[in-house]
Design a protein around this motif. Structure first.
Motif, PDB file in Angstrom:
ATOM      1  N   PRO A  15      13.085  -7.804   6.184  1.00  0.00           N
ATOM      2  CA  PRO A  15      14.100  -6.778   6.466  1.00  0.00           C
ATOM      3  C   PRO A  15      13.904  -5.470   5.707  1.00  0.00           C
ATOM      4  CG  PRO A  15      14.994  -8.509   5.057  1.00  0.00           C
ATOM      5  CD  PRO A  15      13.648  -8.990   5.509  1.00  0.00           C
ATOM      6  N   LEU A  16      13.035  -5.454   4.687  1.00  0.00           N
ATOM      7  CA  LEU A  16      12.799  -4.216   3.941  1.00  0.00           C
ATOM      8  C   LEU A  16      11.723  -3.342   4.578  1.00  0.00           C
ATOM      9  CD1 LEU A  16      12.876  -5.630   0.306  1.00  0.00           C
ATOM     10  CD2 LEU A  16      14.641  -4.258   1.422  1.00  0.00           C
ATOM     11  N   PHE A  17      10.980  -3.876   5.527  1.00  0.00           N
ATOM     12  CA  PHE A  17       9.846  -3.139   6.068  1.00  0.00           C
ATOM     13  C   PHE A  17      10.235  -1.835   6.772  1.00  0.00           C
ATOM     14  CE2 PHE A  17       6.361  -2.498   9.197  1.00  0.00           C
ATOM     15  CZ  PHE A  17       5.355  -2.228   8.279  1.00  0.00           C
ATOM     16  N   PRO A  18      11.336  -1.783   7.545  1.00  0.00           N
ATOM     17  CA  PRO A  18      11.707  -0.485   8.137  1.00  0.00           C
ATOM     18  C   PRO A  18      11.941   0.600   7.087  1.00  0.00           C
ATOM     19  CG  PRO A  18      12.857  -2.265   9.250  1.00  0.00           C
ATOM     20  CD  PRO A  18      12.193  -2.873   8.049  1.00  0.00           C
ATOM     21  N   THR A  19      12.511   0.221   5.949  1.00  0.00           N
ATOM     22  CA  THR A  19      12.697   1.197   4.876  1.00  0.00           C
ATOM     23  C   THR A  19      11.357   1.617   4.295  1.00  0.00           C
ATOM     24  OG1 THR A  19      14.845   0.206   4.355  1.00  0.00           O
ATOM     25  CG2 THR A  19      13.861   1.615   2.672  1.00  0.00           C
ATOM     26  N   THR A  20      10.425   0.681   4.189  1.00  0.00           N
ATOM     27  CA  THR A  20       9.069   1.015   3.738  1.00  0.00           C
ATOM     28  C   THR A  20       8.461   2.092   4.624  1.00  0.00           C
ATOM     29  OG1 THR A  20       8.588  -1.115   2.692  1.00  0.00           O
ATOM     30  CG2 THR A  20       6.715   0.099   3.571  1.00  0.00           C
ATOM     31  N   LEU A  21       8.590   1.937   5.947  1.00  0.00           N
ATOM     32  CA  LEU A  21       8.016   2.909   6.877  1.00  0.00           C
ATOM     33  C   LEU A  21       8.630   4.289   6.682  1.00  0.00           C
ATOM     34  CD1 LEU A  21       7.903   0.786  10.161  1.00  0.00           C
ATOM     35  CD2 LEU A  21       6.001   1.315   8.634  1.00  0.00           C
ATOM     36  N   ARG A  22       9.942   4.336   6.438  1.00  0.00           N
ATOM     37  CA  ARG A  22      10.605   5.624   6.261  1.00  0.00           C
ATOM     38  C   ARG A  22      10.295   6.246   4.900  1.00  0.00           C
ATOM     39  NH1 ARG A  22      14.715   2.301   8.746  1.00  0.00           N
ATOM     40  NH2 ARG A  22      14.898   2.887  10.946  1.00  0.00           N
ATOM     41  N   ALA A  23      10.006   5.408   3.917  1.00  0.00           N
ATOM     42  CA  ALA A  23       9.711   5.922   2.575  1.00  0.00           C
ATOM     43  C   ALA A  23       8.318   6.538   2.482  1.00  0.00           C
ATOM     44  CB  ALA A  23       9.845   4.798   1.546  1.00  0.00           C
ATOM     45  N   ALA A  24       7.394   6.061   3.318  1.00  0.00           N
ATOM     46  CA  ALA A  24       6.022   6.551   3.243  1.00  0.00           C
ATOM     47  C   ALA A  24       5.934   7.993   3.712  1.00  0.00           C
ATOM     48  CB  ALA A  24       5.101   5.667   4.083  1.00  0.00           C
ATOM     49  N   ALA A  25       5.233   8.796   2.944  1.00  0.00           N
ATOM     50  CA  ALA A  25       5.058  10.214   3.276  1.00  0.00           C
ATOM     51  C   ALA A  25       4.159  10.380   4.496  1.00  0.00           C
ATOM     52  CB  ALA A  25       4.432  10.942   2.089  1.00  0.00           C
ATOM     53  N   ARG A  26       4.173  11.556   5.077  1.00  0.00           N
ATOM     54  CA  ARG A  26       3.153  11.890   6.054  1.00  0.00           C
ATOM     55  C   ARG A  26       1.788  11.762   5.378  1.00  0.00           C
ATOM     56  NH1 ARG A  26       2.032  14.104  10.805  1.00  0.00           N
ATOM     57  NH2 ARG A  26       0.301  15.600  10.957  1.00  0.00           N
ATOM     58  N   LEU A  27       0.822  11.149   6.061  1.00  0.00           N
ATOM     59  CA  LEU A  27      -0.491  10.814   5.515  1.00  0.00           C
ATOM     60  C   LEU A  27      -0.401   9.714   4.454  1.00  0.00           C
ATOM     61  CD1 LEU A  27      -2.115  14.352   5.032  1.00  0.00           C
ATOM     62  CD2 LEU A  27      -1.900  13.020   7.118  1.00  0.00           C
ATOM     63  N   LEU A  41       5.833  -8.246  11.353  1.00  0.00           N
ATOM     64  CA  LEU A  41       6.318  -6.884  11.183  1.00  0.00           C
ATOM     65  C   LEU A  41       6.330  -6.188  12.532  1.00  0.00           C
ATOM     66  CD1 LEU A  41       4.173  -5.920   8.059  1.00  0.00           C
ATOM     67  CD2 LEU A  41       6.512  -6.803   8.060  1.00  0.00           C
ATOM     68  N   GLU A  42       7.257  -5.242  12.674  1.00  0.00           N
ATOM     69  CA  GLU A  42       7.336  -4.468  13.902  1.00  0.00           C
ATOM     70  C   GLU A  42       7.237  -2.990  13.558  1.00  0.00           C
ATOM     71  OE1 GLU A  42      10.641  -3.532  17.366  1.00  0.00           O
ATOM     72  OE2 GLU A  42      10.541  -5.547  16.506  1.00  0.00           O
ATOM     73  N   VAL A  43       6.373  -2.273  14.265  1.00  0.00           N
ATOM     74  CA  VAL A  43       6.210  -0.842  14.019  1.00  0.00           C
ATOM     75  C   VAL A  43       6.284  -0.079  15.339  1.00  0.00           C
ATOM     76  CG1 VAL A  43       4.760  -1.199  11.988  1.00  0.00           C
ATOM     77  CG2 VAL A  43       3.687  -0.872  14.207  1.00  0.00           C
ATOM     78  N   GLY A  44       6.729   1.169  15.248  1.00  0.00           N
ATOM     79  CA  GLY A  44       6.638   2.075  16.382  1.00  0.00           C
ATOM     80  C   GLY A  44       5.291   2.787  16.299  1.00  0.00           C
ATOM     81  N   ARG A  45       4.355   2.403  17.137  1.00  0.00           N
ATOM     82  CA  ARG A  45       2.990   2.903  16.996  1.00  0.00           C
ATOM     83  C   ARG A  45       2.925   4.421  17.140  1.00  0.00           C
ATOM     84  NH1 ARG A  45      -0.985  -0.620  20.610  1.00  0.00           N
ATOM     85  NH2 ARG A  45      -2.507   0.697  19.531  1.00  0.00           N
ATOM     86  N   ALA A  46       3.721   4.983  18.027  1.00  0.00           N
ATOM     87  CA  ALA A  46       3.683   6.431  18.208  1.00  0.00           C
ATOM     88  C   ALA A  46       4.096   7.153  16.927  1.00  0.00           C
ATOM     89  CB  ALA A  46       4.588   6.838  19.364  1.00  0.00           C
ATOM     90  N   ALA A  47       5.191   6.698  16.318  1.00  0.00           N
ATOM     91  CA  ALA A  47       5.664   7.330  15.079  1.00  0.00           C
ATOM     92  C   ALA A  47       4.630   7.191  13.967  1.00  0.00           C
ATOM     93  CB  ALA A  47       6.985   6.713  14.653  1.00  0.00           C
TER      94      ALA A  47
END
Length: 384
Positions: free
Chosen positions: A282-294, A308-314
Motif C-alpha cells: 500500500p505504500l508504493f503509490p506514495t513512492t511513485l509520487r515521491a520520486a522526482a522527475r528523472l 505492484l501497479e504502475v501507470g506506464r504513461a505517467a
C-alpha cells in the motif's frame, strides 16, 4: 550421516493454501558432504525476511516447492569450518567465515535460488551443524577490528551495496552533471534501507528515512540521516480496497500530502532522486509520487507485498527508472567485505538484538509482528 540439533520447518497440508507454519526442535540427520562441500557449525546467525516469509508460507510453501520433507532455515551468519571441502575452494579447518547463501547462480554470478530457502536439498544455520558449498564460505578478515555481532548483520549490507550500485548508476545515466549534495535519497524504514542510505550519505547525498518508534528514529539520526516519524502520518498505508470517499481514503490523502510536503522541503522542491522501497504494497503509490522527475525507484525486497501497479504513461513522462535487484553478485563478496572492514560500514554491536538458540521461536514471532527491538536481530547457535 551428519547428526544435528535443529529448528525445523515442515510442509503444510496439501490442498488449500495452508496457514502459517512453526519451527519445531528436532534431531536431524543430513547427508555427508560431497567433495565440493564443507561441514560447518553455525556460531551466530541473523534473522532475515525470507525466514519470516517461509514460516508464513507466503508467497509459497517452500518445503512443498522444494519437495523436501523439512527445511532448516537460516541464510546469513558466521560459521566455523569443521571439515573443509576437498575439491575446489574452501577455507581451512577452524576458520571463521561469513556464509554466502548462494544456492544456484546464473552465468553472471547472481543468485537464482537461495541456500536454506528455495534451493532444494539445502539446509541453513538454524542447526548446530550443517553442510554448505565450500565456495560459499568467505573468511572473516584476520584480526578484524569489528566484533562478530557486527559481522553477523552483514546480510542487510551486501544486498544494500549491490542495490545502491545499480540504482546510483541508473540515476547518473540521466543526471550526469548533478551534484549529490543537492539531491535527496529517501527510504522506507528497514535494515537494508539504513545500510543503503549510509552509502548514499558517504557519497554526499542528502538522506531521509522513516521509522515508527523512538529507538529506531534515534538510530537513524545517529547515522546522520534525517529521521521521519511515520506516526506523524496516520493513515498513510491505506488498504487498496478502500473506496475513494471512505474516511480511511481521506486520511490517507491527508497523510500523503503532508509527507510529500516534508520531502519537498528536504529536497528544496526537487523531490526524491532515489526512493528505496523494500516494502511495496500500500505504500508504493506514495513512492511513485515521491520520486522526482528523472528519479529512481529501487527495491531488493517486498515485505508488504510482491505485486505492484504502475501507470506506464505517467512513469514514462516523468522518466522514472525502476530498479529491481536480488541478493548480490557472488564475485563481489570479498570486495564488499573488505570495504566494510576498512570503512566500518557495519551495524554497531549495540544495534543488534540478540537471542539464544532456545529462543528462536520468540525471535520468529517478534520479527513477524514488528516487535524485534532492532533492525539487526541475531541469534547464537554454538558458543565461540
Amino acid at each position: 550421516m551428519i547428526k544435528a540439533d535443529a529448528w525445523v520447518l515442515r510442509p503444510g497440508p496439501a490442498g488449500a493454501r495452508p496457514g502459517p507454519g512453526e519451527l519445531v526442535r528436532a534431531t536431524v540427520r543430513l547427508p555427508e558432504p560431497r567433495e565440493d562441500e564443507a561441514l560447518v557449525e553455525a556460531i551466530m546467525g541473523s534473522w532475515e525476511a525470507n525466514m519470516t516469509h517461509a514460516l508464513q508460507r507466503s508467497p509459497v510453501d517452500i518445503c512443498r516447492q522444494r519437495q523436501d520433507p523439512f527445511a532448516i532455515l537460516g541464510n546469513i551468519g558466521i560459521v566455523r569450518v569443521l571439515r573443509p571441502a576437498v575439491a575446489g575452494f574452501s577455507p581451512k579447518e577452524g576458520d571463521l567465515c561469513l556464509f554466502l547463501a548462494f544456492g544456484r547462480r546464473d552465468e553472471n554470478g547472481y543468485a537464482e535460488l537461495i541456500h536454506g530457502y528455495d534451493m532444494p536439498g539445502t539446509h541453513g544455520l538454524l542447526a548446530t551443524r550443517t553442510v554448505v558449498p565450500g565456495d560459499c564460505l568467505l573468511p572473516l578478515p584476520p584480526d578484524s577490528r569489528h566484533p562478530l555481532a557486527s559481522w553477523a548483520g552483514y546480510g542487510r549490507y551486501f544486498p544494500a551495496w549491490d542495490n545502491w550500485r545499480v540504482a546510483k548508476r541508473c540515476w547518473r545515466a540521466q543526471q550526469r552533471e548533478a551534484e549529490p549534495s543537492e539531491h535527496l535519497i529517501f527510504g522506507w524504514g528497514g535494515g537494508v534501507a539504513l545500510a543503503e542510505l549510509g552509502l548514499a550519505r558517504r557519497e554526499g547525498f542528502r538522506t531521509a528515512m522513516t521509522a515508527s518508534c523512538d529507538d529506531r528514529l534515534r538510530v537513524i539520526a545517529e547515522h546522520g540521516i534525517t529521521p521521519i516519524d511515520r506516526r506523524d502520518y496516520p493513515g498513510l498505508a491505506c488498504p487498496a480496497e478502500t473506496g475513494p470517499e471512505d474516511e480511511a481514503a481521506r486520511a490517507h490523502r491527508r497523510a500523503e500530502r503532508a509527507l510529500l510536503a516534508r520531502l519537498d522541503t528536504l529536497s528544496d522542491g526537487r523531490g526524491c532522486a532515489v526512493v528505496v522501497d523494500n516494502l511495496g504494497g500500500p505504500l508504493f503509490p506514495t513512492t511513485l509520487r515521491a520520486a522526482a522527475r528523472l528519479g529512481v525507484i529501487t527495491t531488493c525486497g517486498w515485505k508488504a507485498g510482491m505485486r505492484l501497479e504502475v501507470g506506464r504513461a505517467a512513469e514514462c513522462l516523468r522518466r522514472h527508472v525502476h530498479v529491481h535487484t536480488h541478493a548480490w553478485r557472488h564475485g563481489d563478496s570479498a570486495t564488499i567485505r573488505d570495504f566494510q572492514e576498512s570503512t566500518g560500514w557495519l551495524p554497531e554491536p549495540w544495534l543488534t538484538a540478540h537471542y539464544e538458540f532456545d529462543d528462536i521461536p520468540q525471535l520468529a514471532r517478534d520479527h513477524a509482528s514488528g516487535r524485534a527491538p532492532s533492525y539487526f536481530p541475531t541469534y547464537t547457535v554454538n558458543p565461540l
